[in-house]
Scaffold this motif. Structure first.
Motif, short mmCIF file in Angstrom:
data_model
loop_
_atom_site.label_atom_id
_atom_site.label_comp_id
_atom_site.label_asym_id
_atom_site.label_seq_id
_atom_site.Cartn_x
_atom_site.Cartn_y
_atom_site.Cartn_z
N ALA A 103 0.83 -1.78 -0.07
CA ALA A 103 -0.03 -0.27 0.15
C ALA A 103 0.49 1.22 0.01
CB ALA A 103 -1.37 0.52 0.77
N SER A 104 2.02 1.19 0.45
CA SER A 104 3.18 2.25 0.78
C SER A 104 4.14 1.70 1.02
CB SER A 104 2.50 3.86 1.98
OG SER A 104 2.64 3.42 2.84
N GLY A 105 5.43 2.86 0.80
CA GLY A 105 7.12 2.53 0.87
C GLY A 105 7.34 1.67 0.06
N PHE A 122 10.24 -18.01 2.82
CA PHE A 122 10.02 -16.88 2.42
C PHE A 122 10.53 -15.39 3.92
CE2 PHE A 122 6.26 -16.93 5.57
CZ PHE A 122 6.36 -15.12 6.02
N ARG A 123 11.42 -14.67 3.28
CA ARG A 123 11.14 -13.53 4.52
C ARG A 123 11.86 -11.91 3.91
NH1 ARG A 123 18.05 -13.78 5.20
NH2 ARG A 123 18.62 -14.39 2.88
N TRP A 124 12.07 -10.92 5.35
CA TRP A 124 11.29 -9.55 4.17
C TRP A 124 11.83 -8.79 4.91
CZ3 TRP A 124 10.75 -6.36 8.07
CH2 TRP A 124 9.99 -7.48 9.36
N ARG A 125 12.01 -7.64 4.22
CA ARG A 125 13.12 -6.46 4.64
C ARG A 125 12.65 -4.77 4.02
NH1 ARG A 125 18.03 -7.79 1.18
NH2 ARG A 125 17.90 -7.34 -0.60
N ASN A 126 12.26 -4.11 5.14
CA ASN A 126 12.32 -2.43 4.43
C ASN A 126 13.51 -2.34 4.31
OD1 ASN A 126 11.25 -0.05 4.71
ND2 ASN A 126 10.55 0.22 6.19
N PRO A 127 13.66 -1.75 2.73
CA PRO A 127 14.50 -1.36 2.47
C PRO A 127 14.99 0.84 2.76
CG PRO A 127 13.83 -1.32 1.12
CD PRO A 127 13.09 -2.42 1.97
N GLY A 128 13.16 1.00 2.86
CA GLY A 128 13.52 2.30 2.78
C GLY A 128 13.66 3.16 4.22
N SER A 129 12.86 4.31 3.93
CA SER A 129 13.10 5.55 5.03
C SER A 129 12.08 5.56 5.63
CB SER A 129 14.20 6.75 5.11
OG SER A 129 13.52 7.44 4.33
#
Length: 196
Positions: A147-149, A175-182
């Motif tokens: 939805a965002s980011g 699976f695995r995840w990460r948020n590379p953003g700020s």
């Protein structure tokens, strides 16, 4: 003073939601009533009564259920619908059950009214820089919509970089995840069968 959770409302609706959720969690993990009873040190009859909404578990019992199913205890303290017409059908934005914590880098809100259906829908908020260290595999089919980011997901050994409006789906794969953003990434996540 009793340590039993007060779930009694008109028609025991809160108890019915809890009962349905506990039954769904047990079934999604392929466990029998007898297996749950042994793990909790309780009788099969008691577990059956809890799953039918006839007995109300104590806080200690809910902690034991949460540990057994690998879910946060907060899952069992949901917000009820504001009226009978919406109960089991509509979840208002201010009445969602929150799961997780900011410390873990992931906070999820249950968008589904309960866990009794064939799937659950979550609003997952991933903190900037947060990530899952090791892949996990669940016996589920999962899909998500960013939805965002910015959101990265590794599915079966391959990383995918996603942005707002992108989506994904996988079935019983690591699976695995990460948020590379700020900024936080918000993902609407659907899991079948329910795992929370």
């Amino acid at each position: 003073m009793s340590s039993t959770v007060s779930l009694r409302k008109e028609g025991n609706v809160a108890g019915d939601v809890l009962a349905n959720d506990l039954r769904a969690l047990r079934k999604s993990r392929g466990l029998t009533l007898a297996e749950i009873a042994i793990k909790l040190g309780r009788s099969v009859g008691w577990v059956s009564q809890v799953e039918r909404g006839l007995s109300t578990p104590s806080i200690g019992d809910l902690r034991a259920f949460a540990e057994l199913f690998g879910v946060p205890i907060s899952l069992f303290f949901g917000h009820e619908a504001t009226n009978d017409i919406e109960r089991g059908v509509v979840v208002r934005s201010g009445r969602r059950r929150s799961l997780g914590s900011n410390e873990s880098g992931l906070v999820e809100e249950l968008l589904s009214p309960d866990l009794g259906g064939s799937f659950e829908m979550l609003r997952s908020i991933f903190a900037p820089g947060a990530g899952m260290a090791k892949p996990v595999t669940r016996p589920t089919e999962e899909a998500g919509y960013v939805a965002s980011g910015d959101f990265d997901i590794e599915i079966d050994g391959t990383w995918h970089s996603l942005g707002e409006g992108d989506s994904f789906r996988f079935d019983n794969k690591p699976f695995r995840w990460r948020n590379p953003g700020s900024v936080p990434a918000v993902v609407i996540w659907v899991v079948s069968p329910p795992v929370y």
